[in-house]
Write a protein that holds these residues in place. Structure first.
Motif, PDB file in Angstrom:
ATOM      1  N   UNK A 249     105.763  73.736   3.187  1.00  0.00           N
ATOM      2  CA  UNK A 249     105.202  73.341   4.433  1.00  0.00           C
ATOM      3  C   UNK A 249     103.756  72.881   4.662  1.00  0.00           C
ATOM      4  N   UNK A 250     103.295  72.601   5.799  1.00  0.00           N
ATOM      5  CA  UNK A 250     101.857  72.200   5.647  1.00  0.00           C
ATOM      6  C   UNK A 250     100.935  72.988   5.583  1.00  0.00           C
ATOM      7  N   UNK A 251     101.778  74.062   5.050  1.00  0.00           N
ATOM      8  CA  UNK A 251     100.303  75.459   4.651  1.00  0.00           C
ATOM      9  C   UNK A 251      99.581  75.461   3.217  1.00  0.00           C
ATOM     10  N   UNK A 252     100.248  74.010   2.979  1.00  0.00           N
ATOM     11  CA  UNK A 252     100.115  73.725   0.972  1.00  0.00           C
ATOM     12  C   UNK A 252      98.531  72.847   1.695  1.00  0.00           C
ATOM     13  N   UNK A 253      98.480  71.843   2.628  1.00  0.00           N
ATOM     14  CA  UNK A 253      97.842  71.054   3.033  1.00  0.00           C
ATOM     15  C   UNK A 253      95.987  71.589   3.507  1.00  0.00           C
ATOM     16  N   UNK A 254      96.424  73.226   3.473  1.00  0.00           N
ATOM     17  CA  UNK A 254      95.029  73.974   3.765  1.00  0.00           C
ATOM     18  C   UNK A 254      94.007  73.274   2.827  1.00  0.00           C
ATOM     19  N   UNK A 255      94.532  73.082   1.362  1.00  0.00           N
ATOM     20  CA  UNK A 255      93.416  72.679   0.182  1.00  0.00           C
ATOM     21  C   UNK A 255      92.651  71.664   0.852  1.00  0.00           C
ATOM     22  N   UNK A 256      93.183  70.381   1.584  1.00  0.00           N
ATOM     23  CA  UNK A 256      92.417  69.479   1.387  1.00  0.00           C
ATOM     24  C   UNK A 256      91.613  69.434   2.666  1.00  0.00           C
ATOM     25  N   UNK A 257      92.052  70.687   3.519  1.00  0.00           N
ATOM     26  CA  UNK A 257      90.943  71.185   4.600  1.00  0.00           C
ATOM     27  C   UNK A 257      90.172  72.181   4.344  1.00  0.00           C
ATOM     28  N   UNK A 258      89.950  72.606   4.218  1.00  0.00           N
ATOM     29  CA  UNK A 258      89.252  73.699   3.065  1.00  0.00           C
ATOM     30  C   UNK A 258      88.496  72.767   2.175  1.00  0.00           C
ATOM     31  N   UNK A 259      88.934  72.004   1.358  1.00  0.00           N
ATOM     32  CA  UNK A 259      87.776  71.396   0.834  1.00  0.00           C
ATOM     33  C   UNK A 259      86.672  70.136   1.810  1.00  0.00           C
ATOM     34  N   UNK A 260      87.774  69.876   2.603  1.00  0.00           N
ATOM     35  CA  UNK A 260      86.412  68.919   3.160  1.00  0.00           C
ATOM     36  C   UNK A 260      86.039  69.580   4.414  1.00  0.00           C
TER      37      UNK A 260
END
Length: 341
Positions: free
Chosen positions: A138-149
């Motif tokens: 689910x959307x939690x895996x997109x925290x990879x993008x959030x943390x990076x940016x």
């Protein structure tokens, strides 16, 4: 992911993300809060110190860290720690610039944490693509993008001599993670064996939130032309409308099946992700609108959105704080009283 020794939810960094983005950008839209901004900032710093102290203590519980890393989906909550620290750093820099050197050290430590998280993301994306049906994503895996940016947004104020090529590479890594994550989410929800009521999660709002923070990082770095930035904003806006429309339908279904309290007014730490994504969409839109280089036919639309979105961000933040307060100080006391009878 639960542990018998758990003392704090590992996703609690999302609280810092949500409160921080409000203090960093949205609060400036409310002149009547001007005289008490520092009061809110010090409360925020206390909450941040408490959460990160508890998370640090929790890291010494062997089963806590193992339970995070063993599940490739749950491991992405580490991204809330990194993004939370990035937002925290920017808030301190805005309101307490005299602590510049101290916060610069925090950013350096956070960079090391992000590098470790980067390896975890690469490893677990590989695991998820091999066994996507075993782990419902689910959307939690997109925290990879959030943390990076978020790292880009924390580097810019503190390391002004950082090479623009490095900034571009980091933003592209974030977009790569976003692409990998979106494909996994599409694979998951393209199957027929899921229901909107039970399987759609609060964290899916990060589908648009991860792009909002990417857009903010791009604008802050001056990497794209005005036309491309506005096209990017339109993409974020469309995804925002799509995802939040699904959320409205889901909310109606939950209220119909579970009632108001259990349906949408029962506290869950993942709810803070919505506060963060709504605040980040405001921040991205405001950043574009306030820059003369991005004036276009969308200016009127931006003005309309900004005229009420600040109130929307404030309203859902107050509601979330209320839900949290009732959960921890009212409902919990009632349970304790019943247990003692």
């Amino acid at each position: 992911m639960a542990s018998k020794n758990i003392i704090i939810n590992p996703s609690s960094g999302a609280i810092i993300m949500a409160l921080g983005i409000f203090l960093f950008v949205t609060i400036d839209a409310f002149p009547f809060l001007e005289n008490i901004k520092l009061f809110f900032v010090f409360i925020f710093l206390y909450i941040g110190m408490l959460i990160y102290t508890l998370i640090t203590i929790q890291l010494f519980h062997k089963d806590f860290l193992i339970s995070l890393l063993i599940n490739p989906v749950n491991s992405f909550v580490i991204g809330t720690w990194i993004a939370g620290i990035s937002v925290l750093s920017n808030v301190i820099m805005k309101y307490l610039p005299e602590f510049h050197r101290f916060v610069q050290g925090i950013v350096c430590v956070n960079t090391l944490l992000w590098l470790g998280f980067l390896l975890i993301c690469l490893y677990n994306f590989k695991r998820l693509y091999k066994k996507s049906q075993k782990y419902p994503v689910h959307g939690i895996i997109l925290l990879s993008t959030v943390a990076t940016q978020s790292m880009v947004l924390s580097w810019i104020p503190f390391f002004q001599q950082i090479p623009i090529k490095l900034i571009k590479i980091i933003i592209m890594i974030g977009l790569l993670f976003y692409g990998l994550g979106i494909l996994l989410i599409i694979f998951r929800y393209s199957r027929n064996n899921w229901s909107l009521l039970d399987d759609w999660t609060n964290t899916n709002c990060i589908i648009h939130g991860a792009l909002s923070i990417t857009g903010l990082a791009i604008v802050s770095s001056h990497l794209l032309s005005a036309d491309l930035i506005l096209i990017f904003w339109l993409l974020v806006f469309i995804l925002f409308l799509l995802v939040e429309s699904i959320e409205i339908v889901r909310g109606i279904k939950r209220v119909s099946n579970l009632g108001w309290k259990k349906g949408i007014f029962t506290y869950n730490v993942s709810q803070w992700s919505r506060n963060f994504t709504f605040g980040m969409f405001y921040a991205f839109t405001f950043k574009i609108h306030s820059n003369i280089d991005y004036k276009s036919t969308l200016e009127s639309l931006h003005e309309i959105i900004l005229s009420f979105w600040n109130w929307t961000v404030l309203l859902i933040l107050v509601i979330e704080i209320g839900i949290w307060f009732r959960s921890y100080f009212i409902d919990r006391n009632k349970i304790t009283e019943k247990a003692s009878i």
